[in-house]
Design an enzyme around this catalytic site. Sequence first.
Site, PDB file in Angstrom:
ATOM      1  N   LYS A  81      -7.938  24.648 -13.709  1.00 40.54           N
ATOM      2  CA  LYS A  81      -6.464  23.219 -14.161  1.00 40.54           C
ATOM      3  C   LYS A  81      -6.386  24.048 -15.232  1.00 40.54           C
ATOM      4  O   LYS A  81      -7.038  24.584 -16.131  1.00 40.54           O
ATOM      5  CB  LYS A  81      -7.370  21.950 -15.012  1.00 40.54           C
ATOM      6  CG  LYS A  81      -6.831  20.803 -15.293  1.00 40.54           C
ATOM      7  CD  LYS A  81      -7.176  19.513 -15.491  1.00 40.54           C
ATOM      8  CE  LYS A  81      -6.086  18.641 -15.971  1.00 40.54           C
ATOM      9  NZ  LYS A  81      -6.792  17.419 -16.235  1.00 40.54           N
ATOM     10  N   SER A 156      -4.861  13.144 -15.456  1.00 39.48           N
ATOM     11  CA  SER A 156      -3.732  14.571 -15.063  1.00 39.48           C
ATOM     12  C   SER A 156      -4.246  15.858 -14.954  1.00 39.48           C
ATOM     13  O   SER A 156      -4.021  17.105 -14.617  1.00 39.48           O
ATOM     14  CB  SER A 156      -4.351  15.189 -17.011  1.00 39.48           C
ATOM     15  OG  SER A 156      -5.464  15.716 -17.206  1.00 39.48           O
ATOM     16  N   SER A 180      -8.523  11.038 -15.710  1.00 39.85           N
ATOM     17  CA  SER A 180      -7.978  12.419 -15.283  1.00 39.85           C
ATOM     18  C   SER A 180      -8.335  13.031 -14.132  1.00 39.85           C
ATOM     19  O   SER A 180      -7.902  14.372 -13.293  1.00 39.85           O
ATOM     20  CB  SER A 180      -7.668  13.933 -16.179  1.00 39.85           C
ATOM     21  OG  SER A 180      -6.305  12.895 -17.003  1.00 39.85           O
TER      22      SER A 180
END
Lengths: 470, 470
Positions: A81, A156, A180
């Site tokens: 990420k 996210s 997320s």
Amino acid sequence: MSEGLHLKSARELARLFASRAVSALEIVEAHLKQIERVNPVVNAIVTLVPDAARDEARALDARLARGEEPGPLAGLPIGIKDLVATRGIRTTSGTISRKDNVPEHDDILVEHLREAGAIVIGKTNTPEFGAGSQTFNELFGATRNPYAPDYTCGGSSGGAATALAARMVPIADGSDHGGSLRNPAAFCNVVGLRPSPGLVSHGPVPNAYYPLTVHGPMARSVDDLALMLSAMVGFDDRDPLSIVADPEPFRAPLIAEFRGTRVAWVDIPGMRFDRRVRAVVDAHRSTFEDIGCVVEQATLDMSEANEVFQTLRAYYYASTLGSLVREPGSRIKETLVRNTEQGLRLNAEDIGRADLARTRLYERVRRFMQTYAYFVLPTTQVPPFPVDQEYVTEIEGAKMTTYIDWMSSCHYITVPGNPAISVPAGFTEAGLPVGLQIVGRHRQDLSVLRLARAFEQRTRFAERVPECAL
Amino acid sequence: MSEGLHLKSARELARLFASRAVSALEIVEAHLKQIERVNPVVNAIVTLVPDAARDEARALDARLARGEEPGPLAGLPIGIKDLVATRGIRTTSGTISRKDNVPEHDDILVEHLREAGAIVIGKTNTPEFGAGSQTFNELFGATRNPYAPDYTCGGSSGGAATALAARMVPIADGSDHGGSLRNPAAFCNVVGLRPSPGLVSHGPVPNAYYPLTVHGPMARSVDDLALMLSAMVGFDDRDPLSIVADPEPFRAPLIAEFRGTRVAWVDIPGMRFDRRVRAVVDAHRSTFEDIGCVVEQATLDMSEANEVFQTLRAYYYASTLGSLVREPGSRIKETLVRNTEQGLRLNAEDIGRADLARTRLYERVRRFMQTYAYFVLPTTQVPPFPVDQEYVTEIEGAKMTTYIDWMSSCHYITVPGNPAISVPAGFTEAGLPVGLQIVGRHRQDLSVLRLARAFEQRTRFAERVPECAL
């Protein structure tokens, strides 16, 4: 042999590598090819490091040839990420001011994943500073839903979920503050686990004591997710909230017997769901009954969860973004500026009230869990929405007050800290993925993985490859 | 056989009980007799429950007679700190408004101690709401130092430390926010351990997420303390910060080899010590060398620890006492009212700055501990001071700014969360006890117990019975 490697599971790839049936380089090449083909459609991987990945693959192949024991993730390409620091690889947090940021060190969790043999192949997209469950930012634009490219992949950890579903990587990490790891898993038909705090060490970060953000694994199956988790758990003194945990249970087959296990099918007062989501999830009461569970409708009072989450989240942004937001010419997105300013207006009593309310909520959930071993609810309140829509403003006629209200099915669960997993539950009539969230009894209870696997074994929705990835 | 039972160690008493050499009732009677004789001098036990204690002793004796396995603390009388709820026994927190408070339930930690066979014999004195390291309050007055009754016993677990030293109980619990398990142990020539957060479950409390207050064991020897700890550790889902821990290592003999172990004899810039304390503690460099350690003088930068502690502590009081302080006619002590008001003036940025500084400090201490396995410093900056003095205002000519500044040798250590133990280190020329503090590498490292025991085996200061107890 290397044909279709990108379609195989992480466990299968690790086995093929360890048995020398395929090389790490072949695995990497197969995934690079898929990325080249599919990433332009979905925009999940925003920084790609093919040469570094090939180098690492060759080094792994050489070590295996020398007779070294391969780690549990050896040979598996992974997308990290873009909020998480990677040595020598651009890490932007999705914000303009960090567009050229190249960290000198890996985040602790990346270090652990590399030690286990994972090969970092690139960075996955995230909204600016991970805020909000729609993955777009000024730097890289939006990531698209692999099952319906005009729709959002959620967030996210949206780049991660999309990369997994599109068969561009077999494992990916994510982080979860208000959902997320779970929301994008649900929107992209993959599996995401929000572990309890301290289980997965990470950092360094500026505010290491903030208790609501955790990092964790995502994958296309619970077994793959558990394998990845086994490389992420374990005490690391660099993370002050880290706790000791044994990785072994996550490496072994996740089998359990659920006959007579009481599962609550919860109503949380005030929480609205889109009827399309509700219909898909509610059809699975019988799936849990088939597994042997005793499923009961039950009301879980989570009042104050919203106030606690919004207050602590605003506090967190004030503590980490306060000075950045005040800088002249700062180009942070407006919703995040608002959250930070909201935090800057809080006083100690507001934060104290949140901590007292959180204590009461924890106790209420704990008492509820004396009756039920798990509770189940839809991961998200709505199905994926159009990618050009920033957030959801209305559900079944009810207006939302803030840009994260439509995410309360996830962020309410964040507050008491129970582990929660999102597993694929099927599709709406329009073909949009829907996830189902299983919440465990308490912080130390990771048996949600076993129940999620039993559910997955009977449903196998994640096996449906999105058209863009075929 | 029951002659002198109150002088025996907890381990010895537990053995005598388990082997049926003495009954629990005899043990209780011996301690009640000592309390009757000595407590009027020192005022350590503020509520005594002799009948309830006798009933519990008889019940234990009956269970042993029926062949039931005795718990690790079976037959041991215990004093519970008056901040900690005890079912059916007055629990005042040392404050007027709770003078008639009789809880309906035991605190979680009391429950665990009772399950292990400990017999609650009474409540030990504490300053109001545990604030400050001088044990006095309007309800019960001051607790006096057993070695010098005109001097303070320290605090806030001052009743506990005094009751132990005066041979009124063999084990006692305490809590530690800024040193409350360590300071009174040092002032009273007993042992106190501040465990790392989550190890000892406790509560329920209004703000269960406050990270700096922990509960733990006190005893007259490290072995007894470890035995007590073995009954206090273990996951309990009622405490949201609770972590899994294995009690077994604390039951077995605490033996270890320290040859070559690097120990830092620390200077913390800005921290002042009374020369009498420094002299007693510094004489023990050679004791650690005799154990096999390599002792090195080293400077440990703990800047910001004070600001962090004072900010978070003020936040905590604002969150828990804010409304009480505002009540008209509230009679809370002035120092505490000031702390609460200080907390009520804080905003989110102040708290955020504290959390960021705490993160930096944690990392600084962690790096320091890559070189050293332990660090040692005096537990307290001063020896016990006159009991009619509320707090220390000056050390070696340097004026203190607040009423807790003289306690920074303890509360600085609180901030990064490392386990810390205070062991008896001897006496000043005037015969006042001095304690030495050993701090462990990180949260999961409880080997401080082993090093403290090795130190104790060579010094045996705790064996000196105070005159009042003879």
